[in-house]
Design an enzyme around this catalytic site. Structure first.
Site, PDB file in Angstrom:
ATOM      1  N   ARG A  97     -52.766 -16.700   7.823  1.00  0.00           N
ATOM      2  CA  ARG A  97     -51.781 -16.616   8.902  1.00  0.00           C
ATOM      3  C   ARG A  97     -52.329 -15.745  10.030  1.00  0.00           C
ATOM      4  O   ARG A  97     -53.086 -14.807   9.788  1.00  0.00           O
ATOM      5  CB  ARG A  97     -50.478 -15.975   8.406  1.00  0.00           C
ATOM      6  CG  ARG A  97     -49.766 -16.762   7.313  1.00  0.00           C
ATOM      7  CD  ARG A  97     -49.022 -17.958   7.904  1.00  0.00           C
ATOM      8  NE  ARG A  97     -48.137 -18.593   6.951  1.00  0.00           N
ATOM      9  CZ  ARG A  97     -48.509 -19.509   6.066  1.00  0.00           C
ATOM     10  NH1 ARG A  97     -49.778 -19.868   5.996  1.00  0.00           N
ATOM     11  NH2 ARG A  97     -47.644 -20.062   5.251  1.00  0.00           N
ATOM     12  N   ARG A 111     -50.168  22.694  -8.559  1.00  0.00           N
ATOM     13  CA  ARG A 111     -50.512  23.951  -7.878  1.00  0.00           C
ATOM     14  C   ARG A 111     -51.306  24.910  -8.774  1.00  0.00           C
ATOM     15  O   ARG A 111     -51.679  25.997  -8.345  1.00  0.00           O
ATOM     16  CB  ARG A 111     -49.230  24.658  -7.425  1.00  0.00           C
ATOM     17  CG  ARG A 111     -48.505  23.941  -6.294  1.00  0.00           C
ATOM     18  CD  ARG A 111     -47.241  24.697  -5.914  1.00  0.00           C
ATOM     19  NE  ARG A 111     -46.500  24.053  -4.832  1.00  0.00           N
ATOM     20  CZ  ARG A 111     -46.715  24.278  -3.534  1.00  0.00           C
ATOM     21  NH1 ARG A 111     -47.656  25.104  -3.154  1.00  0.00           N
ATOM     22  NH2 ARG A 111     -45.989  23.666  -2.622  1.00  0.00           N
ATOM     23  N   ARG A 125     -50.477  33.663   2.818  1.00  0.00           N
ATOM     24  CA  ARG A 125     -51.152  32.355   2.729  1.00  0.00           C
ATOM     25  C   ARG A 125     -51.324  31.701   4.103  1.00  0.00           C
ATOM     26  O   ARG A 125     -50.964  30.556   4.313  1.00  0.00           O
ATOM     27  CB  ARG A 125     -50.348  31.420   1.801  1.00  0.00           C
ATOM     28  CG  ARG A 125     -50.272  31.937   0.381  1.00  0.00           C
ATOM     29  CD  ARG A 125     -49.108  31.324  -0.384  1.00  0.00           C
ATOM     30  NE  ARG A 125     -49.112  29.884  -0.336  1.00  0.00           N
ATOM     31  CZ  ARG A 125     -49.589  29.075  -1.286  1.00  0.00           C
ATOM     32  NH1 ARG A 125     -50.139  29.588  -2.354  1.00  0.00           N
ATOM     33  NH2 ARG A 125     -49.514  27.760  -1.168  1.00  0.00           N
ATOM     34  N   THR A 137     -52.770  19.587   3.680  1.00  0.00           N
ATOM     35  CA  THR A 137     -51.471  20.225   3.454  1.00  0.00           C
ATOM     36  C   THR A 137     -50.615  20.051   4.699  1.00  0.00           C
ATOM     37  O   THR A 137     -51.136  20.154   5.811  1.00  0.00           O
ATOM     38  CB  THR A 137     -51.621  21.734   3.142  1.00  0.00           C
ATOM     39  OG1 THR A 137     -50.358  22.374   3.341  1.00  0.00           O
ATOM     40  CG2 THR A 137     -52.633  22.414   4.056  1.00  0.00           C
ATOM     41  N   ARG A 146     -23.458  20.878  22.121  1.00  0.00           N
ATOM     42  CA  ARG A 146     -23.729  21.120  20.697  1.00  0.00           C
ATOM     43  C   ARG A 146     -25.148  21.652  20.536  1.00  0.00           C
ATOM     44  O   ARG A 146     -26.069  21.195  21.196  1.00  0.00           O
ATOM     45  CB  ARG A 146     -23.556  19.822  19.920  1.00  0.00           C
ATOM     46  CG  ARG A 146     -23.841  19.967  18.445  1.00  0.00           C
ATOM     47  CD  ARG A 146     -23.256  18.837  17.640  1.00  0.00           C
ATOM     48  NE  ARG A 146     -21.811  18.947  17.495  1.00  0.00           N
ATOM     49  CZ  ARG A 146     -21.061  18.058  16.850  1.00  0.00           C
ATOM     50  NH1 ARG A 146     -21.607  16.977  16.333  1.00  0.00           N
ATOM     51  NH2 ARG A 146     -19.773  18.226  16.741  1.00  0.00           N
ATOM     52  N   ASP A 169     -55.550   1.737  25.304  1.00  0.00           N
ATOM     53  CA  ASP A 169     -56.842   1.241  24.789  1.00  0.00           C
ATOM     54  C   ASP A 169     -57.842   2.342  24.445  1.00  0.00           C
ATOM     55  O   ASP A 169     -58.856   2.071  23.822  1.00  0.00           O
ATOM     56  CB  ASP A 169     -57.523   0.332  25.837  1.00  0.00           C
ATOM     57  CG  ASP A 169     -56.752  -0.958  26.056  1.00  0.00           C
ATOM     58  OD1 ASP A 169     -55.993  -1.335  25.147  1.00  0.00           O
ATOM     59  OD2 ASP A 169     -56.912  -1.576  27.121  1.00  0.00           O
TER      60      ASP A 169
END
Length: 793
Positions: free
Chosen positions: A300, A480, A744, A537, A575, A174
């Protein structure tokens, strides 16, 4: 783990190596209603506790287990919390316990804890559970004296267990606990609600129906309010702010206006505890009957019920729970005799510690204010986050221009720049509607700066953005292209359309584009208008902001995929999966995704690594395969190292692990950019865009002189970003210094401090700087204006 060295540290930092848990016993329990993410918190407490040398115990079935003792209190191991991060609910069980409310029950509980040497307690639950824990702590010495009198413990045992330290974490869907922006489970509950709303909207659209959705929240309207914001609902009922008298006619008028503007559906959200001003209950059935009798719409009702508590925790809840769990152990280790019981919590993006009873009292005051019909007071007591949500909802619901700005004659252009990010459309919708409310004429620019210089600009109206919040990608179109080579054409388009302000929603290109436009102000008076950028982004690589629109959706995509991939290994043991994530040179998605998915190792550009690190990581996984956890997860950011490619790491692990484990690799690719935006991104986009437009209105007023808008000061070309606890407007020119333009990315990134956390939870020895850990603060009535963390969430 990769690059454990990192930059040189200053002596001012404080490291938790000095905080030893040796000889200490910590117990963790979950109590009250369950919430998704509780398991992440339990896992973090157990692993951090074991890591610092403490013994950690599970208390099963909440306080009931503490009272009953026996097998309900069991020592936890590192492996016993494996694979719980992605599981909803609580694996150690939760129960409402009447017995603990009695003095006899608490006496039994104290005896059970002393027998096992437990004096540190971590409670994950709602305000009732935490209040119970505090009472237990206050009675502790009296309970010990009673146990001595009854001959159940000796004086020595009482002396060595004389202090009970308690730390709480709030697990409640909540979000009804004061002092914290988000409680564990709230974001996941919003995910469940929004999944249902998105599904319902498609069927409602087909049949031109009205749907009334009832969501949980007996005393708190947070879920109803935020889901209404996130899906663009027509009307919402919450306990804190009952509708004005005569709401029946107002609501029906709003629904019918919405239909007359071409909408084929209406969504009304009702919190289960909603009432009118007289305290009469407003039920979903009552609302349905009203709509049918007044308007005759096919209506509904859907009651979401316990669906909201279920399912797997969202990425946000896993990270929140992991951060809070580690913070809770630090708080316990640092506790002294005079430290009050505290809750660890999140304000904005910052972990804080708050006195437990101050938060509980504040939470109870909200209910008191509601009972006394002081509704404005109740909203204020809920905190900045709740207030901001409510004011944004009202702003978007008004539909009529403010009288003082009726004909502002300002033309505001909105555009998307860079790669698409989920949540862009929610931001555009919010900007357009708030702009219209503020009296502006709103213009949409298609296809970024490329569309700008080609003249793809048209006015966009209120109804044009209906239903946009739930749409992924960019409906305006985004490119871009940077503006530098087309400044003449862009200036001409701004002249033709008389654009007096610009809102750019996008990624790194948007930031660079805004820098280019503001730098050209000397030459082009057309650019001497207020300009603001909102970061959107998936990479979250924009300087000046801790978060970007779209990165939460991408994190959830990564987390979901990692869950599935890990599950695929449950049949074939031993794995290891190598997974490549997006982000350019920014390791945010890999790191935070790794924390949420329970990765063993994450390779990023910001933390250089060499062949020795790779070898150590393989060795670490080899050791892990000897335990009962026989699978591994390795994340690699796409540009972390030009030579150690995903293929190289896959081949190295395959060769070095031969005979011990086998490997598989996955490149997640553009699925990280797609999909419907998460509730967080919808809400973040909506609120940030509303704030940006309000800033534009203010700046336009200040820069309107002699019949035209003109401003060339640095502070009128800004980026609106979230910094720790505050939403701040920062001149882009000043952010230049903070930017590594070659890669960047910002030169400093806050999330790097989460890396040691991830390493610890993956059983790597590492150094963890706790100087940034939460200090004990006090609950403030109203946070100062600049601490506007609320727009964060």
């Amino acid at each position: 783990m990769a690059g454990a060295t990192g930059p040189k540290r200053q002596d001012t930092r404080k490291f938790f190596e000095n905080l030893s848990g040796a000889g200490k016993c910590i117990a963790v329990l979950t109590s009250g209603g369950d919430a998704q993410g509780m398991n992440g918190a339990v896992r973090a407490v157990v692993r951090m506790g074991i890591y610092v040398g403490a013994k950690v115990y599970f208390i099963h079935e909440g306080y009931q287990g503490m009272v009953d003792g026996g097998d309900y209190i069991k020592e936890a191991t590192w492996e016993s919390v494996s694979s719980v991060l992605q599981v909803g609910g609580t694996v150690i069980g939760s129960a409402r316990c009447k017995e603990f409310r009695s003095h006899e029950g608490r006496l039994k509980a104290a005896h059970n804890l002393v027998q096992r040497g437990i004096t540190y307690l971590c409670v994950i639950g709602g305000d009732g559970s935490l209040t119970g824990a505090n009472l237990f702590r206050e009675e502790w010495s009296g309970l010990l004296n009673e146990l001595i009198e009854q001959g159940l413990i000796d004086e020595e045992a009482a002396r060595s267990h004389s202090q009970l330290h308690i730390v709480g974490m709030v697990g409640s869907i909540d979000n009804d606990f004061c002092g914290t922006d988000m409680t564990i489970g709230t974001d996941s509950a919003l995910h469940r609600i929004i999944e249902v709303v998105d599904a319902i909207m498609t069927t409602a659209q087909s049949h031109q129906r009205t749907f009334v959705l009832e969501v949980m929240g007996r005393h708190c309207g947070y879920l109803a309010l935020v889901s209404a914001l996130a899906c663009g609902a027509d009307w919402v009922f919450i306990p804190e702010m009952p509708p004005e008298d005569g709401w029946e006619d107002n609501m029906c008028q709003k629904l019918s206006e919405s239909r007359s503007r071409g909408s084929r559906l209406n969504i009304i959200i009702v919190a289960e505890g909603a009432t009118d001003r007289q305290g009469q209950h407003i039920t979903s059935d009552l609302v349905k009957k009203l709509v049918v009798s007044h308007l005759g719409f096919d209506t509904r009702v859907t009651i979401l019920g316990h669906v909201q508590r279920g399912g797997t925790p969202s990425a946000f809840d896993r990270i929140l729970a992991s951060r809070m769990g580690v913070e809770a152990v630090l708080a316990l280790l640092e506790a002294s005799t005079d430290t009050p019981a505290c809750v660890v919590s999140l304000v904005g993006n910052q972990a804080v510690r708050l006195p437990l009873m101050e938060c509980v009292q504040m939470t109870q005051e909200v209910q008191k204010a509601m009972d006394e019909k002081k509704f404005d007071e109740a909203v204020r007591l809920r905190g900045r986050s709740f207030e901001n949500n409510l004011s944004t909802y009202r702003l978007l619901a008004s539909q009529t221009a403010r009288s003082d700005l009726q004909n502002s004659s300002f033309n505001v252009a909105v555009m998307n720049v860079g790669a698409p990010a989920a949540g862009m459309n929610a931001a555009v919708r919010s900007a357009v509607r708030v702009g219209i409310t503020e009296g502006h004429k709103m213009f949409a620019v298609n296809d970024g700066f490329e569309g700008f210089y080609k003249g793809q600009i048209k006015e966009i109206k209120w109804g044009d953005v209906g239903g946009w919040t739930g749409q992924g990608g960019s409906l305006l179109g985004t490119k871009r292209t940077l503006p530098a080579k087309h400044l003449d054409e862009i200036a001409e388009q701004m002249r033709i359309h008389n654009i007096t302000a610009l809102l750019v929603i996008g990624g790194f290109e948007a930031y660079v584009g805004l820098l280019e436009l503001s730098s050209a102000r000397d030459k082009y008076p057309e650019f001497c208008v207020p300009m603001v950028m909102i970061p959107a982004t998936v990479s979250n690589n924009i300087p000046g902001s801790d978060l970007s629109i779209g990165s939460d959706t991408a994190l959830n995509a990564i987390t979901d995929t990692c869950d599935r991939i890990k599950q695929s290994a449950s049949g074939t043991k031993r794995r290891v999966f190598i997974i490549e994530t997006m982000g350019g040179y920014c390791g945010y998605l890999a790191t935070v995704g790794g924390l949420a998915a329970g990765a063993d190792t994450v390779y990023i550009y910001e933390e250089p690594f060499d062949i020795r690190d790779l070898q150590a990581n393989v060795e670490h996984l080899t050791q892990k395969m000897k335990t009962s956890i026989q699978r591994g997860l390795v994340l690699r950011n796409e540009n972390c190292n030009e030579n150690f490619t995903t293929d190289f790491i896959y081949q190295l692990y395959s060769e070095e692990g031969r005979g011990v484990f086998d490997c598989r690799k996955n490149i997640l690719g553009h699925m990280q950019q797609g999909g419907a935006p998460s509730p967080f991104d919808r809400n973040f986009g909506t609120k940030v865009a509303a704030k940006a437009i309000q800033w534009i209105t203010q700046t336009l007023k200040e820069s309107y002189k002699e019949g035209r808008v003109f401003t060339n000061s640095e502070d009128t070309a800004c980026l609106l970003g979230m910094r720790r606890r505050a939403m701040v407007f920062q001149p882009v020119a000043q952010l230049r210094e903070e930017t590594d333009f070659v890669h960047r990315i910002p030169k400093e990134q806050w999330w790097l401090k989460l890396r040691p956390l991830m390493k610890i939870l993956a059983k790597y020895k590492t150094s963890y700087d706790v100087s940034d850990a939460g200090q004990l603060e006090h609950v403030t009535r109203v946070r100062p204006k600049e601490n506007d963390a609320s727009a964060a969430i």
